[in-house]
Scaffold this motif. Structure first.
Motif, PDB file in Angstrom:
ATOM      1  N   CYS A  39       0.825  -1.211   0.000  1.00 27.97           N
ATOM      2  CA  CYS A  39       0.000   0.000   0.000  1.00 27.97           C
ATOM      3  C   CYS A  39       0.862   1.266   0.000  1.00 27.97           C
ATOM      4  O   CYS A  39       2.004   1.264   0.481  1.00 27.97           O
ATOM      5  CB  CYS A  39      -0.964  -0.004   1.175  1.00 27.97           C
ATOM      6  N   GLU A  72       0.819   3.832   1.789  1.00 33.14           N
ATOM      7  CA  GLU A  72       1.206   4.312   3.106  1.00 33.14           C
ATOM      8  C   GLU A  72       2.488   3.638   3.601  1.00 33.14           C
ATOM      9  O   GLU A  72       3.318   4.251   4.265  1.00 33.14           O
ATOM     10  CB  GLU A  72       0.070   4.065   4.105  1.00 33.14           C
ATOM     11  N   TRP A  83       5.925   5.647   4.278  1.00 34.99           N
ATOM     12  CA  TRP A  83       6.591   5.653   5.580  1.00 34.99           C
ATOM     13  C   TRP A  83       8.076   5.345   5.411  1.00 34.99           C
ATOM     14  O   TRP A  83       8.920   5.939   6.084  1.00 34.99           O
ATOM     15  CB  TRP A  83       5.933   4.648   6.523  1.00 34.99           C
ATOM     16  N   TYR A 112      -4.856  -0.024  10.283  1.00 33.87           N
ATOM     17  CA  TYR A 112      -4.126   1.041  10.962  1.00 33.87           C
ATOM     18  C   TYR A 112      -2.818   0.502  11.519  1.00 33.87           C
ATOM     19  O   TYR A 112      -2.644  -0.712  11.701  1.00 33.87           O
ATOM     20  CB  TYR A 112      -4.966   1.615  12.113  1.00 33.87           C
ATOM     21  N   ILE A 154      -0.683   5.509  11.170  1.00 31.15           N
ATOM     22  CA  ILE A 154      -0.931   5.252   9.760  1.00 31.15           C
ATOM     23  C   ILE A 154      -2.348   4.716   9.604  1.00 31.15           C
ATOM     24  O   ILE A 154      -2.713   3.700  10.206  1.00 31.15           O
ATOM     25  CB  ILE A 154       0.088   4.242   9.193  1.00 31.15           C
ATOM     26  N   VAL A 157      -4.762   3.496   6.600  1.00 32.02           N
ATOM     27  CA  VAL A 157      -4.650   3.111   5.195  1.00 32.02           C
ATOM     28  C   VAL A 157      -5.905   3.506   4.428  1.00 32.02           C
ATOM     29  O   VAL A 157      -7.029   3.277   4.881  1.00 32.02           O
ATOM     30  CB  VAL A 157      -4.406   1.600   5.073  1.00 32.02           C
ATOM     31  N   ASP A 158      -5.707   4.080   3.245  1.00 25.36           N
ATOM     32  CA  ASP A 158      -6.792   4.451   2.353  1.00 25.36           C
ATOM     33  C   ASP A 158      -7.194   3.228   1.528  1.00 25.36           C
ATOM     34  O   ASP A 158      -6.480   2.816   0.616  1.00 25.36           O
ATOM     35  CB  ASP A 158      -6.338   5.585   1.439  1.00 25.36           C
TER      36      ASP A 158
END
Length: 312
Positions: A132, A134, A138, A217, A229, A231-232
């Motif tokens: 992902c 995110e 990171w 998360y 975090i 996540v979308d």
């Protein structure tokens, strides 16, 4: 993004993923040419309706009919215990295989997947959380391993079919090298498991049913920062397919070495064994091949009952 147009077959239409992947695959320039459904969730005729509704030209009664039509198959079976047998005819024909999450629920099947890859088969898959945006974002912070303090990743719904996403998110953030897992206990319907890496770093996964849906998360703490975090979900499938399809097209290496990829499922299986053993630490390298792990057939029954309550 892959420049080679792949002919793709969909195997088992059990989940929402076949319909969700389809437009992304087409936007990426690939063609879904055939489907086969084993009937674990939907009644006879569903595959033909799915194909008709989505403009897919061929509906195959058997996997053997589907194999010569495609360059690769995407296996969507919600019963992860059939993944290896679904993959076998494609592997034997030299076709690529994407196995949707979880890859498998026991060590024996995971070792078969590794063996095939070591023999030259092109196989990958798993959870979209491993790729992902995110997680990639990171890592742009450039945090060194020695700066880590702790991490927590979680989600809701169940402990393996959905919970594997939380394991994948933690693995994506911390990287490969999981050594052992121990069950810490649980609260509020969830279980908490501590994963320890070979270099001594540790993180916790919290999974299981809750009263409401929870997002994917993670909390990550290092010597100099603490990040939350969230996540979308809207970007997950595209990230997964963009990471894996070039590999099947022969334009990129595997997104992860197969030994690293299966660490996620091995960690979850070790967590279940630790729970059964009262919280003893379980090395992922020493899980007995005879250990049953997670029961895919039982999950498929419960999944069907949830989707079609009248079928109970």
């Amino acid at each position: 993004m892959s420049q080679t147009k792949l002919r793709i077959g969909l195997v088992d239409l059990d989940t929402s993923h076949p319909g969700s992947f389809l437009p992304i695959l087409r936007e990426m320039g690939h063609e879904v040419v055939a489907v086969n459904d084993g009937g674990a969730i939907y009644p006879d005729g569903y595959a033909a309706k799915f194909a008709g509704d989505n403009g897919i030209p061929s509906v195959c009664d058997t996997l053997e009919e589907l194999v010569p039509l495609v360059d690769m198959a995407i296996i969507h079976s919600c019963n992860w215990d059939v993944h290896v047998e679904r993959a076998r005819p494609f592997v034997e024909a030299g076709k690529g295989v994407f196995i949707d999450k979880p890859l498998a629920g026991n060590v024996r099947d995971l070792r078969q997947i590794v063996k095939w890859v070591e023999e030259g088969a092109r196989i990958t898959g798993g959870s979209a959380l491993r790729y992902c945006p995110e997680v990639r974002g990171w890592h742009e912070h450039g945090i060194a391993k020695e700066e880590w303090v702790y991490a927590l990743a979680g989600c809701a719904v169940d402990e393996f079919n959905y919970g594997i996403h939380a394991y994948s998110l933690l693995h994506g953030l911390m990287g490969p090298g999981v050594r052992s897992v121990r069950a810490l206990g649980g609260s509020g319907g969830q279980r908490q498991m501590e994963l320890t890496w070979e270099d001594g770093r540790a993180g916790v996964v919290s999974v299981g049913k809750t009263a409401g849906y929870l997002p994917f998360y993670a909390n990550v703490v290092t010597q100099k920062r603490a990040d939350y975090i969230h996540v979308d979900n809207r970007k997950l499938y595209r990230g997964l397919l963009e990471a894996t399809l070039p590999y099947f097209a022969g334009e990129a290496p595997a997104p992860l070495p197969i030994g690293q990829l299966i660490e996620v499922e091995l960690a979850a299986i070790a967590a279940n064994l630790s729970y059964e053993q009262g919280g003893a630490a379980v090395s992922i390298a020493e899980i007995p091949e005879s250990y049953a792990g997670y029961d895919g057939a039982a999950f498929a029954v419960s999944y069907k009952e949830l989707k079609f309550p009248a079928a109970k």
